[in-house]
Design a protein around this motif. Structure first.
Motif, mmCIF file in Angstrom:
data_model
loop_
_atom_site.group_PDB
_atom_site.id
_atom_site.type_symbol
_atom_site.label_atom_id
_atom_site.label_comp_id
_atom_site.label_asym_id
_atom_site.label_seq_id
_atom_site.Cartn_x
_atom_site.Cartn_y
_atom_site.Cartn_z
ATOM 1 N N ASP A 184 -16.724 11.794 4.875
ATOM 2 C CA ASP A 184 -15.616 11.093 4.764
ATOM 3 C C ASP A 184 -15.451 10.240 6.244
ATOM 4 O O ASP A 184 -13.909 10.172 6.633
ATOM 5 N N SER A 185 -16.453 9.931 6.897
ATOM 6 C CA SER A 185 -16.839 8.945 8.024
ATOM 7 C C SER A 185 -15.762 7.257 7.687
ATOM 8 O O SER A 185 -15.437 6.950 8.303
ATOM 9 N N VAL A 186 -16.197 7.277 6.262
ATOM 10 C CA VAL A 186 -16.255 6.017 6.148
ATOM 11 C C VAL A 186 -15.005 6.324 5.419
ATOM 12 O O VAL A 186 -14.453 6.004 4.139
ATOM 13 N N GLU A 187 -13.644 4.643 5.498
ATOM 14 C CA GLU A 187 -12.792 4.727 5.367
ATOM 15 C C GLU A 187 -13.455 3.347 4.516
ATOM 16 O O GLU A 187 -12.193 1.808 4.719
ATOM 17 N N GLY A 188 -12.919 3.608 2.740
ATOM 18 C CA GLY A 188 -13.544 2.361 2.563
ATOM 19 C C GLY A 188 -12.448 0.993 1.249
ATOM 20 O O GLY A 188 -12.688 -0.121 1.861
ATOM 21 N N SER B 172 -18.217 -5.309 3.069
ATOM 22 C CA SER B 172 -17.268 -4.898 1.812
ATOM 23 C C SER B 172 -19.327 -5.091 0.630
ATOM 24 O O SER B 172 -18.743 -3.768 -0.055
ATOM 25 N N LYS B 173 -20.185 -5.784 1.330
ATOM 26 C CA LYS B 173 -22.218 -5.493 0.784
ATOM 27 C C LYS B 173 -21.914 -4.044 1.037
ATOM 28 O O LYS B 173 -22.690 -3.485 0.483
ATOM 29 N N ALA B 174 -21.782 -3.409 2.426
ATOM 30 C CA ALA B 174 -22.115 -2.539 2.328
ATOM 31 C C ALA B 174 -21.182 -1.431 2.027
ATOM 32 O O ALA B 174 -22.331 -0.479 1.680
ATOM 33 N N LEU B 175 -19.897 -1.550 1.734
ATOM 34 C CA LEU B 175 -19.634 -0.480 0.785
ATOM 35 C C LEU B 175 -19.532 -0.593 -0.773
ATOM 36 O O LEU B 175 -19.895 0.038 -1.024
ATOM 37 N N GLU B 176 -20.353 -1.778 -0.949
ATOM 38 C CA GLU B 176 -20.393 -2.084 -2.504
ATOM 39 C C GLU B 176 -22.098 -0.922 -2.430
ATOM 40 O O GLU B 176 -22.092 -0.215 -3.220
ATOM 41 N N GLU C 18 -27.908 -1.331 5.158
ATOM 42 C CA GLU C 18 -26.914 -2.280 5.041
ATOM 43 C C GLU C 18 -25.588 -1.747 5.731
ATOM 44 O O GLU C 18 -24.887 -2.673 6.457
ATOM 45 N N THR C 19 -25.620 -0.740 6.109
ATOM 46 C CA THR C 19 -24.247 -0.160 6.875
ATOM 47 C C THR C 19 -24.991 -0.113 8.128
ATOM 48 O O THR C 19 -24.544 -0.759 8.712
ATOM 49 N N LEU C 20 -26.454 0.055 8.478
ATOM 50 C CA LEU C 20 -26.552 -0.586 9.592
ATOM 51 C C LEU C 20 -26.660 -1.648 10.052
ATOM 52 O O LEU C 20 -26.166 -2.427 11.068
ATOM 53 N N TYR C 21 -26.452 -3.039 9.549
ATOM 54 C CA TYR C 21 -26.721 -4.376 9.517
ATOM 55 C C TYR C 21 -24.880 -5.042 10.040
ATOM 56 O O TYR C 21 -24.774 -5.543 10.352
ATOM 57 N N SER C 22 -24.548 -4.441 9.161
ATOM 58 C CA SER C 22 -22.768 -4.426 8.579
ATOM 59 C C SER C 22 -22.014 -4.082 9.664
ATOM 60 O O SER C 22 -20.742 -4.475 10.312
ATOM 61 N N THR C 23 -22.529 -2.885 10.719
ATOM 62 C CA THR C 23 -21.580 -2.238 11.273
ATOM 63 C C THR C 23 -22.192 -2.389 13.135
ATOM 64 O O THR C 23 -21.587 -2.219 13.501
ATOM 65 N N ASP D 16 -32.080 3.787 0.100
ATOM 66 C CA ASP D 16 -32.316 3.129 1.334
ATOM 67 C C ASP D 16 -31.456 2.106 1.509
ATOM 68 O O ASP D 16 -31.208 1.526 2.913
ATOM 69 N N TRP D 17 -31.198 1.123 0.530
ATOM 70 C CA TRP D 17 -30.600 -0.642 0.550
ATOM 71 C C TRP D 17 -29.273 -0.144 1.214
ATOM 72 O O TRP D 17 -28.531 -0.916 2.354
ATOM 73 N N ALA D 18 -27.918 1.249 0.707
ATOM 74 C CA ALA D 18 -27.206 1.300 1.729
ATOM 75 C C ALA D 18 -27.050 1.807 3.268
ATOM 76 O O ALA D 18 -26.619 1.440 4.203
#
Length: 311
Positions: free
Chosen positions: A170-174, A195-199, A152-157, A147-149
């Motif tokens: 594989d949609s995410v290229e870290g 970076s926070k969403a990737l974390e 974070e992803t919604l807000y980051s992207t 849920d955190w991820a």
């Protein structure tokens, strides 16, 4: 002009918008529902016990149907129905089923300009920090990390919720900090991810693999059974997490998308860049956030300026 079945024509139209125009399943489903109501109205108008023919979708029938929407549907819903009808009749005219378009003289209702709901920067940071603390608690279930991820992803992207749940691992290229997104009309775009969403994603995937086994599913976000999450599930997750964090203001996943765009604009990002990241076809859609930004500026001004301070 052909006199074929209107229901057959509707099926052909839905195939056209889905496979040739690449519209989403949700849009196609809405088109089907709205246009089946039109065919049902035409059948009642003609008092028939058989399916309507295309040539029986006359100007009179269509105008009466449009008139029946007033007072029964909100203006936004009326506009959606009229948009479906316009696309359908253009399709019929283009392929020669009708000689002219019954919608040519129908006007869409004027929609009010709405300010989308969003969180302030401080509220967003507090909310996401709370989610991280909960996820990192000793013994916390892996769904906390998920849920955190997600949020974070919604807000980051700034992704739409439908785009989010369609992501694969594989949609995410870290390493590059990018996400490949399949948006409206099956158009792919590349969106930066912070970076926070990737974390948060790394922490979640590690917890999930320990719980469900590595490579359990190609979907990025899954439910407790390992299946891909749905739009509705994400909405429930956001509502529950907001409540737990003491955020009583109602907010949809789209509200985090609005927050993303508004905060970028407030920090100096240009509209064209925001348009690209959001996947808007038209800049006018993105320009709504200019109004949000100005409204916030006016609120601050009214509260802070000594000659404009509200008593």
């Amino acid at each position: 002009m052909k006199n074929g079945s209107a229901r057959r024509a509707l099926t052909d139209f839905l195939d056209h918008v889905r496979y040739e125009r690449g519209l989403s399943k949700e849009t196609v489903r809405a088109y089907r529902s709205d246009l089946e109501r039109l065919l049902g109205f035409a059948k009642e108008h003609h008092c028939m016990d058989r399916d309507v023919h295309v040539h029986e979708l006359t100007d009179e029938v269509v105008h009466r149907y449009v008139a029946s929407l007033h007072g029964r549907l909100a203006k936004t819903s009326q506009a959606r129905v009229l948009s479906a009808c316009r696309s359908f009749f253009r399709f019929l005219v283009d392929r020669g089923d009708l000689a002219h378009d019954p919608m040519r003289t129908v006007r869409s209702p004027k929609l009010p300009t709405t300010v989308p709901g969003f969180l302030s920067v401080d509220d967003t940071v507090r909310f996401l920090d709370h989610l991280e603390q909960q996820a990192r608690r000793t013994g916390a279930p892996w769904m906390q990390a998920r849920d955190w991820a997600i949020l974070e992803t919604l807000y980051s992207t700034g992704l739409r919720v439908g785009e989010l749940v369609s992501l694969d691992r594989d949609s995410v290229e870290g390493k590059q900090g990018l996400v490949r997104v399949l948006g409206k009309g099956a158009k792919e775009r590349i969106v930066p991810i912070g970076s926070k969403a990737l974390e948060a994603l790394h922490y979640y995937l590690s917890a999930r693999d320990r719980a469900l086994g590595a490579g359990h599913d190609r979907a990025l976000f899954v439910n407790t059974r390992g299946g891909r999450l749905t739009d509705r599930s994400v909405r429930r997750i956001l509502k529950a997490r907001l409540h737990q964090a003491g955020q009583w203001r109602p907010l949809s996943p789209h509200g985090l998308r609005h927050s993303f765009a508004t905060h970028l604009l407030s920090s100096g990002a240009d509209l064209r860049s925001i348009q690209e990241m959001l996947g808007h076809a038209s800049l006018s859609t993105t320009q709504r956030y200019t109004k949000v930004h100005l409204d916030q500026l006016m609120k601050v001004y009214d509260q802070a300026h000594p000659r404009s301070r509200k008593r």
